[in-house]
Scaffold this motif. Structure first.
Motif, PDB file in Angstrom:
ATOM      1  N   ALA A 111       0.839  -1.193   0.000  1.00 43.54           N
ATOM      2  CA  ALA A 111       0.000   0.000   0.000  1.00 43.54           C
ATOM      3  C   ALA A 111       0.875   1.245   0.000  1.00 43.54           C
ATOM      4  O   ALA A 111       2.036   1.211   0.408  1.00 43.54           O
ATOM      5  N   VAL A 112       0.296   2.334  -0.467  1.00 46.37           N
ATOM      6  CA  VAL A 112       0.898   3.654  -0.364  1.00 46.37           C
ATOM      7  C   VAL A 112      -0.145   4.548   0.294  1.00 46.37           C
ATOM      8  O   VAL A 112      -1.282   4.631  -0.174  1.00 46.37           O
ATOM      9  N   LEU A 113       0.257   5.184   1.399  1.00 44.25           N
ATOM     10  CA  LEU A 113      -0.620   6.120   2.087  1.00 44.25           C
ATOM     11  C   LEU A 113      -0.387   7.510   1.526  1.00 44.25           C
ATOM     12  O   LEU A 113       0.747   7.902   1.265  1.00 44.25           O
ATOM     13  N   GLN A 114      -1.470   8.244   1.361  1.00 40.74           N
ATOM     14  CA  GLN A 114      -1.406   9.594   0.820  1.00 40.74           C
ATOM     15  C   GLN A 114      -2.021  10.549   1.832  1.00 40.74           C
ATOM     16  O   GLN A 114      -3.102  10.289   2.367  1.00 40.74           O
ATOM     17  N   SER A 115      -1.327  11.629   2.090  1.00 44.59           N
ATOM     18  CA  SER A 115      -1.846  12.679   2.956  1.00 44.59           C
ATOM     19  C   SER A 115      -1.716  13.994   2.207  1.00 44.59           C
ATOM     20  O   SER A 115      -0.634  14.316   1.714  1.00 44.59           O
ATOM     21  N   TYR A 116      -2.815  14.723   2.070  1.00 44.38           N
ATOM     22  CA  TYR A 116      -2.814  16.022   1.397  1.00 44.38           C
ATOM     23  C   TYR A 116      -3.481  17.007   2.332  1.00 44.38           C
ATOM     24  O   TYR A 116      -4.499  16.696   2.961  1.00 44.38           O
ATOM     25  N   ARG A 117      -2.898  18.177   2.439  1.00 44.52           N
ATOM     26  CA  ARG A 117      -3.576  19.247   3.182  1.00 44.52           C
ATOM     27  C   ARG A 117      -3.195  20.571   2.563  1.00 44.52           C
ATOM     28  O   ARG A 117      -2.097  20.728   2.043  1.00 44.52           O
ATOM     29  N   HIS A 118      -4.148  21.481   2.594  1.00 40.29           N
ATOM     30  CA  HIS A 118      -3.812  22.841   2.178  1.00 40.29           C
ATOM     31  C   HIS A 118      -4.431  23.820   3.162  1.00 40.29           C
ATOM     32  O   HIS A 118      -5.416  23.523   3.831  1.00 40.29           O
ATOM     33  N   THR A 119      -3.778  24.976   3.233  1.00 37.86           N
ATOM     34  CA  THR A 119      -4.231  26.049   4.113  1.00 37.86           C
ATOM     35  C   THR A 119      -4.334  27.319   3.284  1.00 37.86           C
ATOM     36  O   THR A 119      -3.362  27.749   2.666  1.00 37.86           O
ATOM     37  N   GLU A 120      -5.519  27.902   3.284  1.00 36.69           N
ATOM     38  CA  GLU A 120      -5.746  29.139   2.540  1.00 36.69           C
ATOM     39  C   GLU A 120      -5.351  30.335   3.397  1.00 36.69           C
ATOM     40  O   GLU A 120      -5.227  30.223   4.624  1.00 36.69           O
ATOM     41  N   SER A 121      -5.185  31.494   2.779  1.00 26.98           N
ATOM     42  CA  SER A 121      -4.716  32.685   3.492  1.00 26.98           C
ATOM     43  C   SER A 121      -5.642  33.072   4.649  1.00 26.98           C
ATOM     44  O   SER A 121      -5.187  33.593   5.644  1.00 26.98           O
ATOM     45  N   GLY A 122      -6.922  32.798   4.539  1.00 28.35           N
ATOM     46  CA  GLY A 122      -7.862  33.107   5.614  1.00 28.35           C
ATOM     47  C   GLY A 122      -7.889  32.060   6.716  1.00 28.35           C
ATOM     48  O   GLY A 122      -8.705  32.133   7.629  1.00 28.35           O
ATOM     49  N   GLY A 123      -6.994  31.058   6.630  1.00 24.45           N
ATOM     50  CA  GLY A 123      -6.926  30.027   7.660  1.00 24.45           C
ATOM     51  C   GLY A 123      -7.773  28.801   7.381  1.00 24.45           C
ATOM     52  O   GLY A 123      -7.757  27.839   8.143  1.00 24.45           O
ATOM     53  N   ILE A 124      -8.529  28.794   6.287  1.00 27.15           N
ATOM     54  CA  ILE A 124      -9.353  27.628   5.948  1.00 27.15           C
ATOM     55  C   ILE A 124      -8.431  26.478   5.575  1.00 27.15           C
ATOM     56  O   ILE A 124      -7.507  26.638   4.792  1.00 27.15           O
ATOM     57  N   ARG A 125      -8.696  25.309   6.173  1.00 28.95           N
ATOM     58  CA  ARG A 125      -7.877  24.119   5.915  1.00 28.95           C
ATOM     59  C   ARG A 125      -8.726  23.036   5.268  1.00 28.95           C
ATOM     60  O   ARG A 125      -9.905  22.914   5.547  1.00 28.95           O
ATOM     61  N   PHE A 126      -8.086  22.259   4.423  1.00 31.72           N
ATOM     62  CA  PHE A 126      -8.719  21.100   3.809  1.00 31.72           C
ATOM     63  C   PHE A 126      -7.725  19.955   3.901  1.00 31.72           C
ATOM     64  O   PHE A 126      -6.523  20.161   3.702  1.00 31.72           O
ATOM     65  N   GLU A 127      -8.214  18.753   4.216  1.00 34.87           N
ATOM     66  CA  GLU A 127      -7.357  17.568   4.297  1.00 34.87           C
ATOM     67  C   GLU A 127      -7.995  16.415   3.551  1.00 34.87           C
ATOM     68  O   GLU A 127      -9.212  16.265   3.534  1.00 34.87           O
ATOM     69  N   ARG A 128      -7.123  15.600   2.946  1.00 35.39           N
ATOM     70  CA  ARG A 128      -7.555  14.347   2.313  1.00 35.39           C
ATOM     71  C   ARG A 128      -6.522  13.290   2.675  1.00 35.39           C
ATOM     72  O   ARG A 128      -5.317  13.542   2.601  1.00 35.39           O
ATOM     73  N   HIS A 129      -6.996  12.142   3.066  1.00 31.67           N
ATOM     74  CA  HIS A 129      -6.111  11.015   3.357  1.00 31.67           C
ATOM     75  C   HIS A 129      -6.587   9.835   2.527  1.00 31.67           C
ATOM     76  O   HIS A 129      -7.784   9.583   2.419  1.00 31.67           O
ATOM     77  N   GLY A 130      -5.641   9.143   1.943  1.00 28.27           N
ATOM     78  CA  GLY A 130      -6.005   8.028   1.086  1.00 28.27           C
ATOM     79  C   GLY A 130      -5.041   6.875   1.219  1.00 28.27           C
ATOM     80  O   GLY A 130      -3.969   7.000   1.817  1.00 28.27           O
ATOM     81  N   MET A 131      -5.462   5.767   0.667  1.00 26.69           N
ATOM     82  CA  MET A 131      -4.613   4.583   0.614  1.00 26.69           C
ATOM     83  C   MET A 131      -4.780   3.962  -0.769  1.00 26.69           C
ATOM     84  O   MET A 131      -5.890   3.665  -1.195  1.00 26.69           O
ATOM     85  N   PHE A 132      -3.648   3.817  -1.454  1.00 26.42           N
ATOM     86  CA  PHE A 132      -3.607   3.096  -2.716  1.00 26.42           C
ATOM     87  C   PHE A 132      -3.123   1.691  -2.408  1.00 26.42           C
ATOM     88  O   PHE A 132      -2.154   1.507  -1.668  1.00 26.42           O
ATOM     89  N   THR A 133      -3.790   0.690  -2.952  1.00 32.18           N
ATOM     90  CA  THR A 133      -3.377  -0.692  -2.726  1.00 32.18           C
ATOM     91  C   THR A 133      -3.773  -1.542  -3.932  1.00 32.18           C
ATOM     92  O   THR A 133      -4.575  -1.104  -4.769  1.00 32.18           O
ATOM     93  N   MET A 134      -3.215  -2.721  -4.005  1.00 36.75           N
ATOM     94  CA  MET A 134      -3.519  -3.625  -5.112  1.00 36.75           C
ATOM     95  C   MET A 134      -4.836  -4.356  -4.850  1.00 36.75           C
ATOM     96  O   MET A 134      -5.136  -4.706  -3.715  1.00 36.75           O
ATOM     97  N   ASP A 135      -5.584  -4.585  -5.905  1.00 34.89           N
ATOM     98  CA  ASP A 135      -6.725  -5.487  -5.864  1.00 34.89           C
ATOM     99  C   ASP A 135      -6.143  -6.848  -6.239  1.00 34.89           C
ATOM    100  O   ASP A 135      -5.718  -7.051  -7.372  1.00 34.89           O
ATOM    101  N   THR A 136      -6.096  -7.759  -5.285  1.00 31.29           N
ATOM    102  CA  THR A 136      -5.435  -9.040  -5.528  1.00 31.29           C
ATOM    103  C   THR A 136      -6.175  -9.910  -6.536  1.00 31.29           C
ATOM    104  O   THR A 136      -5.599 -10.848  -7.073  1.00 31.29           O
ATOM    105  N   ASP A 137      -7.449  -9.634  -6.800  1.00 31.39           N
ATOM    106  CA  ASP A 137      -8.209 -10.404  -7.782  1.00 31.39           C
ATOM    107  C   ASP A 137      -8.062  -9.864  -9.204  1.00 31.39           C
ATOM    108  O   ASP A 137      -8.467 -10.516 -10.156  1.00 31.39           O
ATOM    109  N   HIS A 138      -7.529  -8.659  -9.340  1.00 31.07           N
ATOM    110  CA  HIS A 138      -7.356  -8.014 -10.642  1.00 31.07           C
ATOM    111  C   HIS A 138      -6.012  -7.281 -10.619  1.00 31.07           C
ATOM    112  O   HIS A 138      -5.542  -6.895  -9.570  1.00 31.07           O
ATOM    113  N   PRO A 139      -5.424  -7.029 -11.754  1.00 36.56           N
ATOM    114  CA  PRO A 139      -4.143  -6.318 -11.758  1.00 36.56           C
ATOM    115  C   PRO A 139      -4.327  -4.802 -11.658  1.00 36.56           C
ATOM    116  O   PRO A 139      -3.766  -4.038 -12.424  1.00 36.56           O
ATOM    117  N   ASP A 140      -5.157  -4.370 -10.737  1.00 35.95           N
ATOM    118  CA  ASP A 140      -5.486  -2.954 -10.604  1.00 35.95           C
ATOM    119  C   ASP A 140      -5.014  -2.396  -9.265  1.00 35.95           C
ATOM    120  O   ASP A 140      -4.931  -3.110  -8.270  1.00 35.95           O
TER     121      ASP A 140
END
Length: 152
Positions: free
Chosen positions: A50-79
């Motif tokens: 797996a690869v863990l992904q963490s994204y966050r941004h902060t706007e000038s007014g202090g507004i924050r947004f976060e996204r966390h994800g996980m990429f992994t293999m589907d063992t039944d398909h080559p995806d």
């Protein structure tokens, strides 16, 4: 446990690391066009399955947004599949299948309201993540945000 496996971390090797830069957010019903400071981290997990992904941004007014994800293999398909959650908190859909072609990772998430297409690429040491949205009644995708980051 050691096993031979074409693991997700190997496929996404170019993305691994800590990245910082800016995100440009297009004007939308949520607000005017704006720029935010961005941070993205991709790390190996689960022995390279797996690869863990963490994204966050902060706007000038202090507004924050976060996204966390996980990429992994589907063992039944080559995806590779992407599980994710963000700070908007909408109900999450099932994991999304990804396409990896020529070093470009593309993910299209669909829900009842719209389709969001994420494209990740690394060229000359620059990570670019674009996000586009196609509303349920629209024929084409419209830009939503673009992040441009350098490895730190």
């Amino acid at each position: 446990m050691d096993r031979t496996h074409p693991g997700t971390a190997q496929e996404l090797e170019a993305f691994l690391g800590h990245w910082t830069g800016t995100t440009h957010i297009e004007a939308s019903p949520r607000g005017p066009a704006r720029t935010a400071d961005a941070e993205v981290v991709f790390t190996k997990a689960a022995g390279g399955f797996a690869v863990l992904q963490s994204y966050r941004h902060t706007e000038s007014g202090g507004i924050r947004f976060e996204r966390h994800g996980m990429f992994t293999m589907d063992t039944d398909h080559p995806d590779t599949v992407w599980y994710h959650m963000d700070s908007v908190g909408l109900p999450r859909e099932a994991p999304t299948r990804c396409g990896l072609h020529g070093g470009v990772l593309t993910v299209e998430r669909r829900n009842g309201r719209d389709t969001t297409r994420h494209t990740f690429r690394v060229n000359d040491g620059v990570l670019t993540h674009t996000s586009e949205v196609r509303r349920a009644d629209a024929a084409a995708f419209a830009p939503f945000m673009t992040s441009v980051c350098r490895r730190t």
